[in-house]
Structures are given as C-alpha cells and as structure tokens.
Design an enzyme around this catalytic site. Structure first.
Site, PDB file in Angstrom:
ATOM      1  N   LYS A 179       0.846  -1.187   0.122  1.00 33.23           N
ATOM      2  CA  LYS A 179      -0.114  -0.004   0.162  1.00 33.23           C
ATOM      3  C   LYS A 179       0.802   1.347  -0.129  1.00 33.23           C
ATOM      4  O   LYS A 179       1.362   1.483   1.126  1.00 33.23           O
ATOM      5  CB  LYS A 179      -1.074   0.278   1.442  1.00 33.23           C
ATOM      6  CG  LYS A 179      -1.839   1.263   0.819  1.00 33.23           C
ATOM      7  CD  LYS A 179      -2.473   1.880   2.558  1.00 33.23           C
ATOM      8  CE  LYS A 179      -1.422   2.803   2.844  1.00 33.23           C
ATOM      9  NZ  LYS A 179      -1.638   4.065   1.897  1.00 33.23           N
ATOM     10  N   GLU A 254       9.731   1.779  10.605  1.00 29.68           N
ATOM     11  CA  GLU A 254      10.805   2.921  10.634  1.00 29.68           C
ATOM     12  C   GLU A 254       9.941   3.979  10.734  1.00 29.68           C
ATOM     13  O   GLU A 254       9.007   4.492   9.814  1.00 29.68           O
ATOM     14  CB  GLU A 254      11.378   2.742   9.199  1.00 29.68           C
ATOM     15  CG  GLU A 254      12.802   3.544   9.372  1.00 29.68           C
ATOM     16  CD  GLU A 254      12.665   4.898   8.693  1.00 29.68           C
ATOM     17  OE1 GLU A 254      12.079   5.768   9.560  1.00 29.68           O
ATOM     18  OE2 GLU A 254      13.123   5.089   7.636  1.00 29.68           O
ATOM     19  N   CYS A 293      13.536  11.543   6.166  1.00 28.64           N
ATOM     20  CA  CYS A 293      13.484  10.773   7.671  1.00 28.64           C
ATOM     21  C   CYS A 293      14.828  11.097   8.216  1.00 28.64           C
ATOM     22  O   CYS A 293      14.854  11.320   9.304  1.00 28.64           O
ATOM     23  CB  CYS A 293      12.995   9.406   7.659  1.00 28.64           C
ATOM     24  SG  CYS A 293      13.966   8.168   6.471  1.00 28.64           S
ATOM     25  N   GLU A 396       9.208  15.772  14.774  1.00 26.58           N
ATOM     26  CA  GLU A 396       9.753  15.726  13.375  1.00 26.58           C
ATOM     27  C   GLU A 396       9.033  16.774  12.594  1.00 26.58           C
ATOM     28  O   GLU A 396       7.604  16.514  12.462  1.00 26.58           O
ATOM     29  CB  GLU A 396       9.792  14.440  12.860  1.00 26.58           C
ATOM     30  CG  GLU A 396      10.357  13.954  11.591  1.00 26.58           C
ATOM     31  CD  GLU A 396      10.252  12.748  11.102  1.00 26.58           C
ATOM     32  OE1 GLU A 396      11.250  12.261  10.225  1.00 26.58           O
ATOM     33  OE2 GLU A 396       9.203  12.079  11.389  1.00 26.58           O
TER      34      GLU A 396
END
Length: 502
Positions: A179, A254, A293, A396
C-alpha cells in the site's frame, strides 16, 4: 489499463470494488496529475487472499522457487528499472515534487537494492549446522519465508522505500500486498508492472491504492498477514503496531527521526573546511525540501564558530532556487501537499513565539520567486537561538526548517545530540579522529556519519533507536526481517528412550 485501474490483485489490474477514485495532485501547481482507484477493505481482503493462495499453493509457488531463479528475477527487475529510468524519474519528480535529478538517483538506488538482495541470497549457504555433540545427530538451522507480508510505504520516497521492502521480501520467498501513500502512489504502480513483466507469478505481488484507513489499518489487523512493514510517521506507526498486536504478527517500523548534525569548531579551521561544513549542513537539512526521515534538521554547533557559520548558512539558504522539480537549475521543489505546507507554517510560528530568531525564510516565497506560484512551496528556513523545549526542536517537522543549538564541550554536544525521543541518524564533524570515534560511539542513533551526511549503503542496515522504530531494513538484517528461523534436528540412529518403565 485505464488511469483508474491501479489496484492489482492476482495478476489483474482493476478499479476499486466501490468504484471510488482519488485525484493525485501535482504539488508544484496543485493541478490534477492522475486519477487512481481508492481501494477499501474489500479490495484489501481480496489482495491478501491472493497473496495467501500464492504462498500456500504448494509445489511451483514462489516460496518453493529455487533461490537462483528468485535472484535472476530480481536482477531482471533492476534492468527494467534502468530501461525506464527517465520515465520513472519524471513520474517521481512530478508526484513528490523532488527534482528530476533526485528522481534519477532514486531509480539508481532502487536498482542497486534489487541487485544487492539478489546477490545476498544467491551467495548464502544451506543453513547453519549446529554441533549436537553426537555423530548420530544432524542438526541445522534454516531460514524460511515468513509468509504474506503487508508493505506500507511513505510519500517522500515512494519507490525507494518500496524497494527496501519488496526486494528482500521477494528474495526470501514471500508474497505481499503493498500500500503506497495515497499522496504519491504512481511510481509504485510502475514497479508492480515491471515485476509482472519480469515474470513474477500472479498473486505474489499485489497492490492496493487507497488511504491508510481503511487499507493500511486492514492490512495491519488482517489475520492472514504474517508480517507488516511500515515506514511513516510516529502516530501512524503506533496505530499499526496496536492493530497488529492481537494477531501477534511480526512488525517492522521505521518512524522517522529528529536528527542532529554536530559541528565542532575544528571542522571549520580552514576556509575549505568551513565551506564544506556549511555546504553539507545545507544538504543535510534541505535536500527534497527537508522531507527526508534522516534530514539533519538540528544543527548543533560549537559556540565559538556559531555566528560566522549561521550567517553564511542563512546567506546560502536564501539563494536556494525553488521551482518545479523538472525545471532547469531548480534545487528544491515544493512540499508534497497543502497539509504539509500548513504544518510547516505552524511549526515556524510556534518557534518564533517560543523565542527562536529567524535568520532566513519563514514564509512562502514572494510572488514571482516561484513560477507557477500556486504550488506548495516554502522558503528554506533557519531558526537560531533554539533550545530543547521548543516543539520545532523536539518534533519531526519534515520540511525545510533547520534549527540551531550551541554547545561548549564534547559532553554537552553528545547530550544535546541524544536529547530526543528519536534515534534514526546523526552526524559529527571534527578533524580530531579520536573525538570523532568517541562521539559517534556515544550517539544513540542507528546511523552516524563522520564528516559526511546522508549517504547510505544497501549492504548496511538502516533503522533507528527509540521512537524511530523497531527492526532494520537493508543489509543482512533487512533480509532476516522477512524470514523465520527453523531448527531441524535429525536423529540418524534412533533408539528407545526407556523413560517410562511400563
């Protein structure tokens, strides 16, 4: 295949069972780039059932295909990716907003991942022999595919992150349902086409385009899924783990990072050193508009060189050329969506309210700076005088925001670098080799660069500490994620045990 038939189940392209569709927008101008199928729970169940049949089907199925044949298919996929390099790079650039050159690099890295896992499995032995202490016992540990894998990928590197999951999953002999992010699904559709062209049997690779809820949520909870591998944000990752828990399936996550780039004064001792450190700090923070990331979004710099360093950093950041990723000379593209743009604006506003000093950026580009001007652009932003209590430092941001903190001692630098709930990546810049090793050893991050930033190797594990996730991708451990260890113990000369007297 029509533009809306982007669900692939058991070798057949189809639309969503509900007939639902979704527009995929070009982030450079907010126009419609493509229309894709908006899959739901029914489509997801059908895809899982196809993957289950392909895995459990007996002789001749993918798990029982000789390793040499699986490796050969992976190499064919790498060749097909290179054949279609320009088309895929253009698709990735238009879908994500990144520059065309970044798209080309992504395709090359994806090809490398397929080749690496092909080489890794073909060069393995036949299992680990265990000494049982008797010549009459043959004991060996072998590794088998885990089964049906749910692969959920993010919007920033859709093709690259797909390859980090698809290549080892196939190399190990698994079947899967993938997906992609509903925001950037197009390159994954292309990859599934190439897998079929390379000769992958029907049902091994299945694709459902659609939203995280219901598609991702259904994959995570599905009782016929044996492993779920997710790359994305922390909030979504914790939901995936919770949904997977009742079925006790394997989970790999992750979940991003808040990555420190630590610069000691001696790394700026000469003009050449200074130029390199500033240049690398820009790359660390602003590649792909910071939507990475492992982005070095926290500059942690020794106080004695802070003023000069930040001044030059801001000067260069202001000169970064924004525009459509395919444009000539463009260095940074737009953010991926209106939602991401609003998020970045909110982070900058909160930082200024909490006392940060704006050195450059802090707004959308001025009219005329970017053409067309209707996309999701935000100027590269440097925020000085930051501290660890600020939201912009702790969370983040995933955008073109660089925060600046300072230190005086080595211990203070390490403490600041580790002052985060995340632990994905970080860097240390110094000419002192002993200090470099000490600091790198003390940093609680899954990847630490010394006098560099951003490179990775497919043969080296990638993943993080803390809330950056669990498990590893790439390297031998990345293959092991898609396997189960089995101990086979054979008695070559069985005799009665006589435990019971009767």
């Amino acid at each position: 295949m029509s533009s809306v038939e982007t669900i692939h189940v058991d070798g057949v392209w189809r639309g969503a069972a509900s007939g639902a569709q979704r527009e995929v927008l070009d982030p450079a101008d907010a126009t419609t780039l493509a229309i894709v199928s908006e899959g739901g729970a029914d489509d997801t169940d059908a895809a899982v059932a196809a993957a289950r049949r392909a895995f459990d089907g007996g002789a001749g199925t993918w798990p029982r295909t000789p390793v040499a044949e699986r490796a050969a298919l992976l190499r064919r996929v790498a060749e097909l990716l290179q054949r279609d390099r320009e088309d895929i790079a253009l698709t990735e650039s238009r879908d994500t907003g990144k520059t065309l050159e970044e798209g080309r690099i992504d395709v090359d890295c994806v090809s490398d991942a397929f080749r690496y896992f092909a080489d890794l499995v073909i060069n393995e032995g036949g299992g680990r022999v265990v000494d049982a202490g008797s010549a009459d016992i043959h004991s060996v540990v072998v590794h088998e595919p885990v089964g049906v894998c749910a692969l959920i990928t993010p919007w920033n590197y859709p093709l690259l992150q797909a390859s980090w999951k698809v290549a080892p999953a196939l190399a190990a002999g698994n079947t899967f349902v993938i997906k992609p992010s509903e925001v950037t699904p197009l390159s994954t559709v292309h990859l599934i086409r190439l897998l079929a062209e390379a000769g992958l049997p029907d049902g091994v690779a299945n694709l459902v385009t659609g939203a995280g809820d219901p598609v991702g949520a259904r994959l995570a909870e599905h009782p016929d899924v044996d492993l779920v591998s997710f790359t994305g944000g922390l909030a979504s990752g914790t939901k995936v783990a919770a949904a997977a828990a009742p079925t006790v399936k394997k989970v790999a996550l992750e979940l991003g990072g808040k990555n420190p780039n630590v610069v000691f004064a001696d790394a700026c001792a000469t003009d050449e050193d200074f130029d390199t450190a500033v240049d690398q700090a820009l790359n660390a923070a602003f590649i792909h508009s910071g939507q990475v990331c492992s982005a070095g979004s926290r500059l942690i710099i020794e106080e004695s060189v802070r003023d000069r360093f930040v001044s030059e950093l801001a000067r260069r950041a202001e000169r970064i050329k924004l525009g459509r990723g395919t444009g000539k000379g463009v260095e940074c593209g737009p953010l991926v969506s209106a939602q991401q743009l609003a998020k970045i604006e909110a982070y900058v506003a909160s930082a200024l309210a909490e006392g940060a000093a704006l050195r450059c950026g802090g707004s959308r580009p001025k009219p005329g700076d970017v053409r067309p001007g209707t996309g999701y652009f935000y100027a590269p932003t440097v925020l000085d005088l930051c501290h660890g209590e600020m939201r912009v430092v702790r969370e983040e941001t995933f955008g073109p925001i660089l925060t600046v903190e300072t230190f005086h001692t080595e211990d203070e630098a390490v403490a600041l670098a580790n002052d985060t709930e995340y632990g994905l990546a970080g860097a240390v810049w110094t000419k002192d080799a002993g200090r470099a090793r000490r600091v790198a050893g003390r940093m609680r991050h899954g990847t630490v660069w010394i006098n560099d930033y951003h490179p990775y190797l497919p043969q080296a594990e990638w993943g993080g500490f803390g809330k950056s996730g669990v498990g590893r991708e790439l390297g031998p451990t990345g293959l092991a994620e898609y396997r189960e260890a089995k101990h086979i113990y054979q008695n070559l000369d069985p005799k009665p045990v006589r435990w019971f007297a009767g």
